[in-house]
Design an enzyme around this catalytic site. Sequence first.
Site, PDB file in Angstrom:
ATOM      1  N   SER A 182      43.854   0.253  26.739  1.00  0.00           N
ATOM      2  CA  SER A 182      43.676   0.935  28.016  1.00  0.00           C
ATOM      3  C   SER A 182      42.951   0.079  29.050  1.00  0.00           C
ATOM      4  CB  SER A 182      42.930   2.251  27.795  1.00  0.00           C
ATOM      5  OG  SER A 182      41.861   2.096  26.887  1.00  0.00           O
ATOM      6  N   GLU A 183      42.298  -0.979  28.626  1.00  0.00           N
ATOM      7  CA  GLU A 183      41.754  -2.005  29.526  1.00  0.00           C
ATOM      8  C   GLU A 183      41.644  -3.315  28.773  1.00  0.00           C
ATOM      9  OE1 GLU A 183      38.035  -1.303  31.559  1.00  0.00           O
ATOM     10  OE2 GLU A 183      38.526   0.810  31.910  1.00  0.00           O
ATOM     11  N   ASN A 184      41.983  -4.375  29.486  1.00  0.00           N
ATOM     12  CA  ASN A 184      41.745  -5.743  29.041  1.00  0.00           C
ATOM     13  C   ASN A 184      41.893  -6.562  30.307  1.00  0.00           C
ATOM     14  OD1 ASN A 184      43.638  -8.343  27.537  1.00  0.00           O
ATOM     15  ND2 ASN A 184      41.506  -7.957  27.013  1.00  0.00           N
TER      16      ASN A 184
END
Length: 462
Positions: free
Chosen positions: A366-368
């Site tokens: 969901s985030e990187n």
Amino acid sequence: MSTPEHLFPENFWWGSATSATQCEGASREGGRGPNVWDFWHEKEPGKFHNQVGSCEASTFYKNYKNDIALMKELGHNSFRTSISWSRLIPAGTGEVNPEAVAFYNNMIDELIKQGIEPVINLFHFDLPVPLVEKGGWESRETVEAFAEYAEKCFELFGHKVNYWFTQNEPIVPVEAGYLNVYHWPCVVDFKRAAQVAYHSILANACAIERYRKAGLDGKIGIILNLSPTYARSDSPEDQKAAHMADLFCTRAFLDPVTKGAYPRELVELLKEHDQLPAYDKADLEIIAANTIDVLGFNYYQPRRVKSRDVAPAADAPFVPENFYDFYEMPGRKMNEHRGWEIYEKGIYDTLLDLRDNYDNIEVYISENGMGVEGEKRFEVDGQIQDDYRIDFISDHLKWIHKASEEGSRVRGYHLWTFIDCWSWLNAYKNRYGFVSLDLETQERTIKKSGLWFRDVAQQNGF
């Protein structure tokens, strides 16, 4: 076009993530009430990089149609953002703002029209001020207020949003606001921190309970930043330190939302040191009965620890670091702009941990992302040549692909972020986007990484 070497599963999510406070702007428009960041910036502007608050952010509120068209151009089939609690319900409880309802309906409709799955998060660090003044997440009132807010969101938008997430990184307000001085209220008090963490987990369960009572067909989860913990060595002391860091920083959040119960060892430890939060036994039944369907996994850096060189003083305050020290691995690869280690394999190790120890829960990245300061110096003929970001993403995707091949139920990848956005205390110091934002003109310009990502998304691999 040749078949990609790294081909991802069918219907894999390709997209990006942001949050309402960091992208919408229009913080004093459309009936929006103030949130904790507006409150803190007005009180102590010097805490913020160049004293810049989130008033305009990346102007998504005014430009969402054009921005969503840009997402489509860059191959997005999904996009994660959050609803601003203080825009939808300015007082935190009670009356709903009709201008906010219209905006979020229009935004969601535009995403669907462009073939982009709306992935909606309910809370991303932005508590309405009236609830801050009542004690914030330390107060049981906030748990009930959040459940009511969540229920209203499901009622208003649940018929067209299939994927919901209750909170983003609930450990961050705990660590940054109650064990450090990076978020309001900037205190160091573990027992208050434990109360905030506990209420966040309970609020997650209460929101899930409301979602399921609504009889909606979608899925609901939570977003956690899961840094894998690595010990300095195989020595029993270092291994114990890594175990304790994992217990406090990962399992304290991951276990209750997936398994419905806190690690017994953690509960006994907090009880021994008189650090347990206040709770009702009935709460534990709510947490046990309302675990998540899907997990959002944010990954930026590993956690490396060692045993403490010196025992904490007898009168030292209780903090997690009483049980371990952080460790800087020699020769580590760094993002010097952010001060974070880059260790791509950590994403694979965590996905396999979820496969093996958490019933192989459905999970997506969901985030990187990679924040870089002064990106303008990489501009050639009007476009930022961010090959470093392409390398960063592709090196992580290789490990995600490997985990998928080995049975992980990983279903997507969202970069942080789409357009360069405002970042909490750092404002616009570091840039993360596929799209460059000119703060003076609000002009959007696609970076080299955005075009590369479009090709990856179109091929479902690279």
